[in-house]
Design an enzyme around this catalytic site. Structure first.
Site, PDB file in Angstrom:
ATOM      1  N   LYS A   1      10.373 205.434  13.825  1.00  0.00           N
ATOM      2  CA  LYS A   1       8.913 205.432  13.736  1.00  0.00           C
ATOM      3  C   LYS A   1       8.319 206.290  14.850  1.00  0.00           C
ATOM      4  CE  LYS A   1       8.147 202.323  10.448  1.00  0.00           C
ATOM      5  NZ  LYS A   1       7.349 202.607   9.233  1.00  0.00           N
TER       6      LYS A   1
ATOM      7  N   LYS B   1       7.807 202.347  -2.781  1.00  0.00           N
ATOM      8  CA  LYS B   1       7.858 200.935  -2.388  1.00  0.00           C
ATOM      9  C   LYS B   1       7.575 200.129  -3.654  1.00  0.00           C
ATOM     10  CE  LYS B   1       6.538 201.024   2.470  1.00  0.00           C
ATOM     11  NZ  LYS B   1       7.204 202.255   2.877  1.00  0.00           N
TER      12      LYS B   1
HETATM   13 MG    MG Z   1       6.874 205.127   5.698  1.00  0.00          MG
END
Ligand code: MG
Length: 311
Positions: free
Chosen positions: A144, A252
């Site tokens: 991240k 997702k």
């Molecule tokens: Mg992502």
């Protein structure tokens, strides 16, 4: 006449071992809803509502409200008419319904290739080694970014890529946390780094010009780009494809509505996809991993996340 299924639901809370830092903020506990459908033959199948409201899905409260107003019965007709404003409910109810009728779907190979999530910042430098020590068949990590100042992250990135074994690929996920000049700055670095598989969602999905801006960045740099937040709903996925996004699509599935609509669309358009977790429980995880078997997906699945939770 449409037949009725027995419907039940229960909320859950799963705590992260350490709060998760992303550019959306700090996340301490994953909350969601497990639903079940039972037919008259006594067979029961489960589904999971795992909302991600900062990606545009319904909230947990809206999911609970939907379940409460259903009462204890639902018909297949009611399942297919769940509105697009409740994509996690669409996913949970339809996948439970499909599971009830096609139990043979519940089988995927146990040796799937997962991408493992590293913590933001310097911790990644040691964390990858711990994960790799436990499992040296890992091929891909994700880190991240957009959490600390970019110059700091670029320094860490250079150290990280020097440490990683040559077979390991690295995904960077900015969660839309960069502006255009920061993205250009980062891409000029990653264009020189062999280990980078792609950069995920460099620019915010909130600005309507940013899809065009990311298309432009993709043309100016050799680093592959992926859309995630920009394709968080089925309609956004269609829109990005219509605008000729040729990079990677992060899917997702647990927040993208009916699987019966999503999977054929990805198949038909032959999209370059990465299935990704929303930090759901095993219920939605198993459903999505089964769905992955219906598509070509040469890239590691974004499901290497179970180490993030306490037991
Ligand atoms: Mg992502």
């Amino acid at each position: 006449m449409d037949y009725e299924l027995k419907f039940q639901f229960k909320q859950y809370k799963n705590y992260f071992k350490q709060p998760l830092s992303t550019s959306h903020g700090v996340w301490r506990v994953r909350e969601g809803i497990i639903i079940s459908l039972s037919n008259s033959a006594g067979r029961t199948s489960y589904g999971e509502i795992a909302p991600l409201p900062w990606f545009g899905s319904e909230t947990l409260a809206q999911g609970i409200e939907f379940c409460q107003q259903l009462g204890e019965k639902i018909t297949p007709e009611e399942i297919i008419t769940i509105p697009d404003t409740l994509p996690c409910c669409q996913f949970a109810l339809e996948s439970a319904y499909l599971g009830l009728n096609q139990p043979q779907l519940a089988s995927y190979p146990k040796n799937l290739d997962f991408c493992y999530l590293l913590p933001a910042g310097e911790e990644a430098l040691t964390s990858w080694q711990d994960l790799f020590q436990e499992n040296d068949s890992i091929t891909t990590f994700k880190w991240k970014i957009g959490v600390f100042p970019l110059a700091t992250e670029i320094e860490i990135l250079k150290r990280l890529t020097q440490m990683l074994p040559p077979k390991i690929k690295l995904r960077l996920d900015a969660n839309g946390g960069l502006d255009i000049s920061q993205a250009q700055n980062l891409l000029s670095v990653t264009d020189q780094l062999q280990a980078i598989e792609f950069i995920e969602q460099p620019l915010s999905p909130g600005n309507p010009d940013n899809l065009a801006n990311m298309l432009q960045l993709g043309k100016e740099h050799s680093t592959l780009l992926a859309l995630d937040e920009s394709v968080a709903s089925f309609s956004q996925l269609q829109k990005a494809h219509q605008q000729e996004w040729h990079g990677v699509y992060v899917i997702k599935a647990a927040i993208m509505g009916f699987p019966s609509r999503l999977i054929p669309y990805c198949q038909h358009h032959n999209l370059d996809i990465v299935f990704s977790s929303v930090l759901e429980t095993n219920i939605a995880r198993e459903t999505v991993l089964n769905l992955t078997q219906q598509l070509n997906h040469p890239r590691a699945l974004g499901f290497g996340v179970q180490h993030l939770f306490t037991e």
